[in-house]
Design a protein around this motif. Sequence first.
Motif, PDB file in Angstrom:
ATOM      1  N   LEU A   4      35.102 120.779  51.296  1.00  0.00           N
ATOM      2  CA  LEU A   4      34.836 119.485  51.089  1.00  0.00           C
ATOM      3  C   LEU A   4      35.837 118.481  51.675  1.00  0.00           C
ATOM      4  O   LEU A   4      36.954 119.003  52.049  1.00  0.00           O
ATOM      5  N   PRO A   5      35.294 117.489  52.265  1.00  0.00           N
ATOM      6  CA  PRO A   5      36.215 116.687  53.208  1.00  0.00           C
ATOM      7  C   PRO A   5      37.455 116.249  52.293  1.00  0.00           C
ATOM      8  O   PRO A   5      38.578 115.806  52.963  1.00  0.00           O
ATOM      9  N   LYS A  13      41.097 110.077  43.405  1.00  0.00           N
ATOM     10  CA  LYS A  13      40.107 109.965  42.173  1.00  0.00           C
ATOM     11  C   LYS A  13      38.955 110.811  42.637  1.00  0.00           C
ATOM     12  O   LYS A  13      38.534 111.626  41.754  1.00  0.00           O
ATOM     13  N   ARG A  14      38.317 110.584  43.831  1.00  0.00           N
ATOM     14  CA  ARG A  14      37.076 111.332  44.284  1.00  0.00           C
ATOM     15  C   ARG A  14      37.780 112.958  44.395  1.00  0.00           C
ATOM     16  O   ARG A  14      37.091 113.829  44.308  1.00  0.00           O
ATOM     17  N   LYS A  15      38.886 113.008  45.186  1.00  0.00           N
ATOM     18  CA  LYS A  15      39.396 114.457  45.433  1.00  0.00           C
ATOM     19  C   LYS A  15      39.445 115.290  43.839  1.00  0.00           C
ATOM     20  O   LYS A  15      38.892 116.528  43.836  1.00  0.00           O
ATOM     21  N   GLN A  48      43.953  99.166  51.817  1.00  0.00           N
ATOM     22  CA  GLN A  48      44.563 100.247  52.192  1.00  0.00           C
ATOM     23  C   GLN A  48      44.843 101.099  50.698  1.00  0.00           C
ATOM     24  O   GLN A  48      44.661 102.299  50.528  1.00  0.00           O
ATOM     25  N   GLN A  49      45.993 100.317  49.981  1.00  0.00           N
ATOM     26  CA  GLN A  49      46.141 100.855  48.752  1.00  0.00           C
ATOM     27  C   GLN A  49      45.176 101.512  47.786  1.00  0.00           C
ATOM     28  O   GLN A  49      44.901 102.432  47.237  1.00  0.00           O
ATOM     29  N   ARG A  50      44.081 100.360  47.571  1.00  0.00           N
ATOM     30  CA  ARG A  50      42.732 100.615  46.895  1.00  0.00           C
ATOM     31  C   ARG A  50      42.107 101.927  47.469  1.00  0.00           C
ATOM     32  O   ARG A  50      41.574 102.477  46.664  1.00  0.00           O
ATOM     33  N   GLN A  51      41.759 101.994  48.887  1.00  0.00           N
ATOM     34  CA  GLN A  51      41.265 103.286  49.415  1.00  0.00           C
ATOM     35  C   GLN A  51      41.653 104.465  49.057  1.00  0.00           C
ATOM     36  O   GLN A  51      41.107 105.377  48.691  1.00  0.00           O
ATOM     37  N   LEU A  52      43.184 104.480  48.951  1.00  0.00           N
ATOM     38  CA  LEU A  52      44.050 105.591  49.047  1.00  0.00           C
ATOM     39  C   LEU A  52      43.681 106.218  47.433  1.00  0.00           C
ATOM     40  O   LEU A  52      43.517 107.197  47.047  1.00  0.00           O
ATOM     41  N   THR A  53      43.670 104.998  46.592  1.00  0.00           N
ATOM     42  CA  THR A  53      43.493 105.247  45.141  1.00  0.00           C
ATOM     43  C   THR A  53      42.179 105.915  44.894  1.00  0.00           C
ATOM     44  O   THR A  53      41.682 106.969  44.187  1.00  0.00           O
ATOM     45  N   PHE A  84      34.559 109.998  48.605  1.00  0.00           N
ATOM     46  CA  PHE A  84      35.861 110.153  49.426  1.00  0.00           C
ATOM     47  C   PHE A  84      35.779 109.607  50.799  1.00  0.00           C
ATOM     48  O   PHE A  84      36.664 109.006  51.333  1.00  0.00           O
ATOM     49  N   VAL A  85      34.835 110.263  51.714  1.00  0.00           N
ATOM     50  CA  VAL A  85      34.649 109.829  52.880  1.00  0.00           C
ATOM     51  C   VAL A  85      34.397 108.538  53.344  1.00  0.00           C
ATOM     52  O   VAL A  85      34.898 107.856  54.293  1.00  0.00           O
TER      53      VAL A  85
END
Length: 358
Positions: A330-331, A180-182, A171-176, A66-67
Motif C-alpha cells: 500500500l502506498p 486517516k487513510r493509512k 499541508q497540515q490538512r493533507q497530513l491529517t 492517501f496518494v
Amino acid sequence: MRLNPVRRRLATALAVLVATSGLALAAPQPASAAPRPLAAPGDSGDDGEGGSQTLIKQLEAASKGFVEAKEALDRSKKRQQELTAKLKQIDTELGPRQAALDDIVGKSYRTGRLGAMTALITADSTRSMLDRAQTLETIAVKQDRALRDLKDSKAKQEQAKAAIDAAISDQQRQLTVMAKRKSQAENALKVANAANGSSGSSSDDGGSTGGGGSSSLAAPAPRNSDGSLPSESCSVNDPTTSGCITPRTLHAMQEAKKDGFNHFIACFRHQNSGEHPKGRACDWAADKGGFGGDATGASKDYGNRLANYFIANASRLGVLYVIWYRRIWLPSSGWKSYSGAGGDPSSDHTNHVHLSMR
C-alpha cells in the motif's frame, strides 16, 4: 461332509499355493478422482482479488485518498517554496522603493509648501515659468509613481505571506487526511485477516519482496498541468482479453513489457468489485504460460522482481496497490499481510502479481 482323498489333496494344494504366493481377494477399488484444476484469478468464488467486496472497496478508497493527499501535499510544498522565493524578491525591491519615496518626501519638506508657488512667481519670463511648471509636474509624477510602487510592493508582500500561511495550513490538512487513510487501510486489513483466521498481522513485513528488482525507471504516465493524474475511463482495447482498460493501465503494461516482464497477463474481467471491471487492474502470472500453483524458483523470483518494479515506479505509473504472495503493498504503509479468502494460489496471489491502478 467329509472330502474324499482326491478332493482333500486338491484343497490342501490350493491353500498352500495361496499362502505362498501372497494372493488375496480384495473388493474392487474405485478409480482415483482427477485432480481439481487450479482456479484462475476471479474464478474461485471471491470478489476477484482474494478479499471481500468490503475489503477491496476500503483498500481502494484508502489508497486513492492517501496518494491524492500526498500529491496535494507535495504540490503545496512546491508552491510554498515558490512563494518564499517571491517574498524574498519583494523584500529586496521594497527597501529601495521606500528609500526613493523618503528622499522625495524629504526634499518636499525642505522646500516647503510654498516652494512650487514661489518658483512660479519668481520666474523672470513666461518661458521660464513654463519650464519650472513642467519641472514641478515631473517631480509630482515621480512622487506619485514612487508611492504607487511602494504600495504595490507592500500589497504583494502581504499577499505572499498570506499565501504561504494558507499553504502551510493546507499541508497540515493533507497530513491529517494521509494519517486517516493509512489507518483506514490497515484497520480493514486487520479485520479481514482476523476473519480469515490468518496468524499474520497487518504489521509491516519488510521493505521489499526480496529477490531484487528492476532498476529501470518507467516513462511517466501523462499528468495534468498541476501534476495530478487525469480521470480516465475503460476506453482502450485490452490486449489481453476482449474487454477494455484505461490508457494509464495500458501504459503501465507497455512499460513493464519493455523492461522484460513478458509472462502471461490478464486484465479486464467482470466481477463484483475491485479495479478489474473498471479496466484498472491486471494479473501478471508468475509462470510464463499462465496461472499455475504456488510459484517457486525462477517463477517466484520473476514475481518478486515484477512487484518491486511496480513499487519503484508507483508514482510515475500511477499505481494504487500491488498484491503478491499473501502480502499487499500500500502506498501508505508498504508491505502488509494479506490473507486470501479462498486459500488457493490465485486467492493467495502466490501464482500471480496483482496490479491495481489509479
